[in-house]
Design a protein around this motif. Sequence first.
Motif, PDB file in Angstrom:
ATOM      1  N   THR A   1      -6.348   5.265   5.831  1.00  0.00           N
ATOM      2  CA  THR A   1      -5.131   4.615   6.319  1.00  0.00           C
ATOM      3  C   THR A   1      -3.943   5.553   6.161  1.00  0.00           C
ATOM      4  O   THR A   1      -3.961   6.435   5.302  1.00  0.00           O
ATOM      5  CB  THR A   1      -4.847   3.289   5.577  1.00  0.00           C
ATOM      6  OG1 THR A   1      -3.763   2.628   6.241  1.00  0.00           O
ATOM      7  CG2 THR A   1      -4.441   3.494   4.125  1.00  0.00           C
ATOM      8  N   HIS A   2      -2.933   5.339   7.025  1.00  0.00           N
ATOM      9  CA  HIS A   2      -1.640   6.004   6.826  1.00  0.00           C
ATOM     10  C   HIS A   2      -0.580   4.972   6.444  1.00  0.00           C
ATOM     11  O   HIS A   2       0.604   5.291   6.390  1.00  0.00           O
ATOM     12  CB  HIS A   2      -1.175   6.700   8.108  1.00  0.00           C
ATOM     13  CG  HIS A   2      -1.928   7.945   8.466  1.00  0.00           C
ATOM     14  ND1 HIS A   2      -2.355   8.864   7.533  1.00  0.00           N
ATOM     15  CD2 HIS A   2      -2.299   8.442   9.684  1.00  0.00           C
ATOM     16  CE1 HIS A   2      -2.972   9.856   8.169  1.00  0.00           C
ATOM     17  NE2 HIS A   2      -2.954   9.621   9.453  1.00  0.00           N
ATOM     18  N   LEU A   3      -0.991   3.752   6.193  1.00  0.00           N
ATOM     19  CA  LEU A   3       0.014   2.713   5.945  1.00  0.00           C
ATOM     20  C   LEU A   3       0.746   2.937   4.626  1.00  0.00           C
ATOM     21  O   LEU A   3       0.134   3.318   3.623  1.00  0.00           O
ATOM     22  CB  LEU A   3      -0.651   1.326   5.919  1.00  0.00           C
ATOM     23  CG  LEU A   3      -1.238   0.858   7.251  1.00  0.00           C
ATOM     24  CD1 LEU A   3      -2.045  -0.422   7.066  1.00  0.00           C
ATOM     25  CD2 LEU A   3      -0.126   0.651   8.296  1.00  0.00           C
ATOM     26  N   PRO A   4       2.059   2.688   4.602  1.00  0.00           N
ATOM     27  CA  PRO A   4       2.776   2.728   3.329  1.00  0.00           C
ATOM     28  C   PRO A   4       2.252   1.601   2.439  1.00  0.00           C
ATOM     29  O   PRO A   4       1.709   0.610   2.936  1.00  0.00           O
ATOM     30  CB  PRO A   4       4.236   2.509   3.715  1.00  0.00           C
ATOM     31  CG  PRO A   4       4.202   1.871   5.060  1.00  0.00           C
ATOM     32  CD  PRO A   4       2.925   2.309   5.721  1.00  0.00           C
ATOM     33  N   ILE A   5       2.430   1.748   1.150  1.00  0.00           N
ATOM     34  CA  ILE A   5       1.749   0.848   0.203  1.00  0.00           C
ATOM     35  C   ILE A   5       2.036  -0.629   0.470  1.00  0.00           C
ATOM     36  O   ILE A   5       1.149  -1.470   0.343  1.00  0.00           O
ATOM     37  CB  ILE A   5       2.072   1.262  -1.260  1.00  0.00           C
ATOM     38  CG1 ILE A   5       1.123   0.562  -2.229  1.00  0.00           C
ATOM     39  CG2 ILE A   5       3.531   1.025  -1.626  1.00  0.00           C
ATOM     40  CD1 ILE A   5       1.044   1.198  -3.608  1.00  0.00           C
ATOM     41  N   GLN A   6       3.266  -0.929   0.886  1.00  0.00           N
ATOM     42  CA  GLN A   6       3.604  -2.344   1.071  1.00  0.00           C
ATOM     43  C   GLN A   6       2.925  -2.954   2.293  1.00  0.00           C
ATOM     44  O   GLN A   6       2.864  -4.177   2.421  1.00  0.00           O
ATOM     45  CB  GLN A   6       5.132  -2.536   1.126  1.00  0.00           C
ATOM     46  CG  GLN A   6       5.822  -2.042   2.385  1.00  0.00           C
ATOM     47  CD  GLN A   6       6.135  -0.540   2.380  1.00  0.00           C
ATOM     48  OE1 GLN A   6       5.584   0.227   1.596  1.00  0.00           O
ATOM     49  NE2 GLN A   6       7.013  -0.115   3.280  1.00  0.00           N
TER      50      GLN A   6
END
Length: 297
Positions: free
Chosen positions: A109-114
């Motif tokens: 994933t490249h999603l930010p933690i939130q």
Amino acid sequence: ILRATDAIRRFPLIDVGGIPLMSTIAENWKSISEFCPDPSDVLISTYPKAGTTWTQEIVDLLLHNGDAEVCKRAPTVVRIPFLEICAPPPIPSGLDLLRQMKPPRVIKTHLPIQLVPKGFWENKCKVIYMARNAKDILVSYFYFDRMNLTQPEPGPWDGYIHKFMKGQLGWGSWYDHVKGYWKERNERNILYILYEDMKENPFREIKRIMHYLDLSVSEDVIERIVQLTSFQVMKDNPMANYSYIPKPVFDQSICAFMRKGEVGDWVNHFTPAQSQMFDEDYANQMKDVDIPFRFNI
Ligand code: A3P
């Protein structure tokens, strides 16, 4: 063989919870955010261009005791699905691939933690976060946005630097991304690794990943994994170098996906004035953390 369709284009970015994401991701956000992993699944998370593909290859080899042939069973994107990716064929949708695979799976994933689906935290999945210094990321992302024909046009270099500083590129602010995972790393048992450390001493860093994954492979095998995941070997490995992605999606005649793989190439792109301006803003944006990034090794 993957074939591109007419639906491939440079997709605009759309805001999801304050983060600009490819429109195809934004349109499918509900099902992405509801994805529920198995506790045995492992997540590899990065801001784009931090060395995701490198980490994916290392983890796959560790899980298969350094067996190079097994790790050539399929392209990276199929072996380790990209959770949120969702675009017209030939790009395989992450969720579709994951539905066909049985746990334990490795997921990118490249999603930010939130924005990472809550299930990863509820199920206490192992999470490996790879980070890379901002200036090398910026250069790498600039070349990538030119050749990845599903990303917005990067435009000229000087303007691109400002977009990066303002968090306007795909997956948002690099600063918030690296800080978000850093602040939670102990609480959520995230293994935080740095590209520069991996470059400097891959043996040591691969061993850290091995311990984190509760694996035990021999030192000979780790040494073999160091060789198999060197930049040059991966650049020549058709299952790791993205050559299987067709030209209407990744135009590698503009720039190879495996571009340079070095620390400090930013000096060849930033003018002294751009570098100074960037550093001043950087000091301000990073003042609340002390992540040991290195811009040269
Ligand atoms: P450069 O553009 O600086 O060469 P990601 O996989 O997150 O998209 O990151 C891509 C970047 O990692 C590219 O950086 C690529 O060359 C580099 N990279 C890929 N494999 C590598 C390896 N085995 N060793 C060092 N760098 C690697």
